[in-house]
Scaffold this active site. Structure first.
Site, mmCIF file in Angstrom:
data_model
loop_
_atom_site.group_PDB
_atom_site.id
_atom_site.type_symbol
_atom_site.label_atom_id
_atom_site.label_comp_id
_atom_site.label_asym_id
_atom_site.label_seq_id
_atom_site.Cartn_x
_atom_site.Cartn_y
_atom_site.Cartn_z
ATOM 1 N N GLY A 112 5.267 -5.957 -6.098
ATOM 2 C CA GLY A 112 4.498 -6.381 -4.940
ATOM 3 C C GLY A 112 3.974 -7.808 -5.099
ATOM 4 O O GLY A 112 3.808 -8.525 -4.107
ATOM 5 N N ALA A 169 1.698 -3.518 -7.654
ATOM 6 C CA ALA A 169 0.735 -2.517 -7.170
ATOM 7 C C ALA A 169 -0.304 -2.213 -8.247
ATOM 8 O O ALA A 169 -0.062 -2.409 -9.435
ATOM 9 C CB ALA A 169 1.480 -1.246 -6.797
ATOM 10 N N GLU A 199 6.728 -9.957 -3.986
ATOM 11 C CA GLU A 199 6.886 -9.801 -2.527
ATOM 12 C C GLU A 199 5.817 -10.586 -1.780
ATOM 13 O O GLU A 199 6.081 -11.205 -0.747
ATOM 14 C CB GLU A 199 6.830 -8.321 -2.143
ATOM 15 C CG GLU A 199 8.046 -7.543 -2.622
ATOM 16 C CD GLU A 199 8.018 -6.097 -2.177
ATOM 17 O OE1 GLU A 199 7.122 -5.376 -2.648
ATOM 18 O OE2 GLU A 199 8.863 -5.696 -1.363
ATOM 19 N N GLU A 258 10.979 -2.217 -9.096
ATOM 20 C CA GLU A 258 10.707 -0.911 -8.464
ATOM 21 C C GLU A 258 11.777 0.121 -8.748
ATOM 22 O O GLU A 258 11.504 1.312 -8.888
ATOM 23 C CB GLU A 258 10.562 -1.084 -6.943
ATOM 24 C CG GLU A 258 9.264 -1.725 -6.492
ATOM 25 C CD GLU A 258 9.251 -3.237 -6.595
ATOM 26 O OE1 GLU A 258 10.209 -3.816 -7.147
ATOM 27 O OE2 GLU A 258 8.276 -3.846 -6.135
#
Ligand code: NAD
Length: 694
Positions: free
Chosen positions: A102, A61, A105, A125
């Site tokens: 992210g 992020a 991901e 995370e």
């Protein structure tokens, strides 16, 4: 533009380009979706490569968008990943450097993945008290198998790409240029007929799923009470195993939303951002030039000097260690040797590395050896006259431009600076004991400390692995000035009716690593006694509980004398309540005419923690600390404040400042209430409905 779009011989290349880590900000997320669409429309293209500009694929992020509307603006990461998965043309993610959070991901949404060796792979995370919220808990187990994915997600620790070669996470792990390999691979798969693999459709390799999950739960059981995120990671992974991808994904989202709002996650994120914020000083821009530090001298080979020298040599910096006599010097070196030996015995350090580190320490009884030092750290006795003398001597010898630092815990840095002809080069470097272990470093900014001196020591702090927090000059700076009020309350409370063990248990149950009495026994009760004697002289108006003086008069200085507030058995560190001391406390209270009463654990915790908060508010408003998060960082890294509560100021924000004020006023109305001078900044913020932290 956050995303570059190019074509290479029939392959579209979508490049994430948002330095420094290609954070997945809103414009990047939207850019990826647009670029994917563009690639679908171009009949000349058979495949798509997704890669990252610069040194990394993607670090996750965009933290600059955290807590802003952009973070939740569509398309969210989940939608971007769906667009990747639905692409009719195969998408190959080309990973290098870092693929985290992210970023990983996103790559898990591609049909294929090619990684350069040495790429760091992680879903960290959990360290921020959340879980991967864009399918990571569902896709990674399908790529790595259940056991490995559980490990990675629940611990948050990174793995190197090459150690994961051979799993479905990577189609190829290559040496050198990952992009070229990905392009070649994309051409190959672009020519393949039929559907391309999607992780969501893959079965999870988990022959012993129930056992794996059970064992993961057992491993986190101890910390689960305070840190809910690891447990939720396991729950979400289990949901995917038991109920399939779509239900697992929906449950992951549910957990994510709940965790983001949890006080524990708020605290962890506060600490994460607080650490970064602490390294920034408002009027010292990040491009401020720094001075070169290659040679360091430490004066005073005592408890602190030895630990400080170790901190520097552990980071590869040579240190000259100076003391007044051979004997003091040898004693200091012996302690350092013992510390290294202990690390070698515990297997934390190889004997060779320990030797190398020791060899970087050059003992000397001569101040002349300071001449070449770029930084001189004074750690002699806590006595202004002694320190002034030492600084006058250093001033005569040190080379121009050398930084002159003092490790004083309480003395006036401006007076120390004034004893030199170069106050602009003087700064406080307040290490905490044991200095080679504790992460906190208070950097004390004197009235005349030069900006490049501050910039240099902040950079040096990073190099030696410390969390540096800038404090202004006052008695005790941030940490010790606040702890004094906390200790005063602890002493008042044992006079009023509690006993040391009750106070310690109550605050340890709140989450402090160690209660005030055990802490004092460890540090040495004589240290506090010496400071109090000075305060009795300097601040006769302040009222101190005298019970600690009675203890010191009994010669009970703590662990080092076999007894303090508690009794200690030889060779053991456990604290046993001492009847002798408890009787002394009761007798002392009686003699002082105090009617003892039962104190609740709630009262104990509130009085201790709110004493920190009240003094913290003053420190903030006097500008001794630049921001509330700096105070929190001091307490999280130097004083064992529970991490899941985020530090005293964040904790006060969580309780609500109006509630804190009410409690303080209640205690101010009790006996010993005059110890509470309520901070105007607390009252004002409470009235305006504001918080300490933004
Ligand atoms: P210490 O008594 O263990 O060591 C002081 C050393 O300085 C001794 O070895 C002594 O021989 C040497 N010394 C004294 N005068 C000297 C001089 N003129 N030149 C060279 N060497 C001299 O003390 P300490 O606990 O290491 O504390 C040192 C400083 O660090 C103090 O200012 C103290 O307030 C500060 N400090 C201490 C702690 C702690 O927990 N002990 C924590 C933070 C800061």
């Amino acid at each position: 533009m956050a995303v570059d779009y190019t074509t290479h011989d029939g392959v579209a290349v979508i490049t994430l380009n948002n330095p420094p880590v290609n954070g997945l900000g809103h414009s990047m997320r939207a850019g990826i979706v647009d670029a994917l669409e563009r690639a679908q429309q171009d009949p000349a293209l058979t495949a798509i490569v997704l890669n990252g500009a610069g040194k990394v694929f993607c670090g996750g992020a965009d933290i600059t968008e955290f807590n802003t509307p952009k973070a939740t603006q569509q398309p969210m990461l989940g939608a971007v990943i769906q667009a990747l998965e639905r692409s009719a043309k195969p998408v190959v993610a080309a990973l290098h450097g870092v693929a985290m959070g992210g970023g990983l991901e996103l790559a898990l949404g591609a049909h294929y993945r090619v990684a350069a060796r040495g790429t760091q792979i992680a879903l960290p995370e959990v360290k921020l008290g959340i879980l991967p919220g864009a399918g990571g808990t569902q896709r990674l187990p399908r790529a790595l198998g259940l056991r490995a994915a559980l490990d990675m997600i629940v611990s948050g620790t990174p793995a190197m790409s090459e150690t994961l070669a051979g799993t479905a996470l990577f189609d190829k792990v290559v040496d050198g240029d990952g992009l070229q390999a990905a392009l070649a691979f994309a051409r190959e798969v672009g020519a393949r007929p039929g559907a391309h693999p999607r992780l969501r459709e893959r079965a999870i390799d988990a022959p012993d799923a129930a056992m794996c999950i059970e064992s993961a739960r057992r491993q986190i059981a101890e910390t689960a009470q305070h840190f809910p995120a690891p447990r939720r990671c396991i729950d979400a992974i289990e949901a995917g195993v038991l109920h399939g991808f779509d239900k697992g994904l929906a449950f992951e989202r549910e957990c994510f939303v709940a965790l983001v709002q949890s006080p524990e996650s708020r605290a962890l994120r506060h600490a994460f951002f607080g650490e970064r914020a602490a390294s920034k000083i408002a009027d010292v821009p990040s491009d401020t030039p720094t001075r070169a530090i290659a040679q360091i001298a430490v004066i005073g080979a005592g408890t602190m000097g030895g630990g400080i020298a170790m901190s520097f040599v552990n980071a590869g910096l040579p240190v000259t260690l100076v003391d007044t006599g051979e004997e003091a010097l040898e004693r200091g070196l012996e302690t350092i040797r013992k510390n290294y030996d202990a690390s070698v015995k515990k297997g934390k350090l190889s004997a060779q590395v320990a030797e190398e580190r020791l060899a970087r320490i050059h003992p000397s009884v001569s101040y002349a050896s300071l001449k070449h030092a770029d930084l001189i750290v004074e750690a002699v006795f806590e006595d202004l006259d002694v320190k002034e003398q030492v600084f006058r001597r250093i001033d005569r010898l040190a080379k121009p431009g050398a930084i002159l630092a003092s490790n004083t815990s309480t003395l006036d840095l401006n007076r120390i600076a004034a004893s030199t002809q170069r106050p602009q080069d003087v700064v406080g470097l307040h290490f905490f004991s044991p200095a080679h272990v504790m992460k906190l470093l208070e950097v004390v900014r004197g009235a005349q400390t030069a900006k490049d001196v501050l910039a240099t020591v902040m950079k040096l702090a990073r190099k030696i692995g410390k969390t540096a927090v800038v404090a202004g000059v006052c008695d005790g700076f941030i940490g010790n000035r606040m702890i004094e009020q906390y200790i005063r309350q602890s002493l008042f409370m044992i006079e009023e009716g509690a006993l040391p063990a009750q106070v310690d248990h109550a605050i340890e149950a709140f989450g402090f690593a160690m209660g005030p009495f055990r802490m004092s026994d460890l540090a040495g009760n004589d240290i506090g006694w010496a400071i109090r004697k000075r305060r009795y002289r300097e601040h006769p108006e302040q009222r101190y509980p005298k019970v600690a003086d009675r203890l010191c008069e009994m010669g009970r200085f703590g662990q080092k004398t076999g007894g303090g507030w508690y009794h200690y058995k030889a060779g053991e560190r456990s604290a046993y309540p001492s009847k002798l001391v408890d009787d002394m406390i009761v007798a002392h209270a009686q003699a002082a005419g105090i009617r003892r009463r039962a104190l609740s654990d709630d009262e104990i915790v509130e009085r201790l923690v709110f004493a920190l908060v009240n003094e913290g508010a003053k420190i903030l408003d006097e500008g001794i600390a630049a921001k509330a998060s700096d105070i929190d960082m001091v307490y999280l890294t130097g004083y064992g404040f529970p991490l899941w509560r985020g530090g005293p100021m964040l904790y006060a924000d969580t309780v609500g400042l109006a509630e804190v004020e009410r409690a303080v006023r209640r205690y101010a109305a009790q006996p010993n209430g005059d110890a509470w001078e309520i901070a105007p900044g607390l009252v004002e913020r409470a009235a305006q409905g504001r918080r300490f932290n933004g």
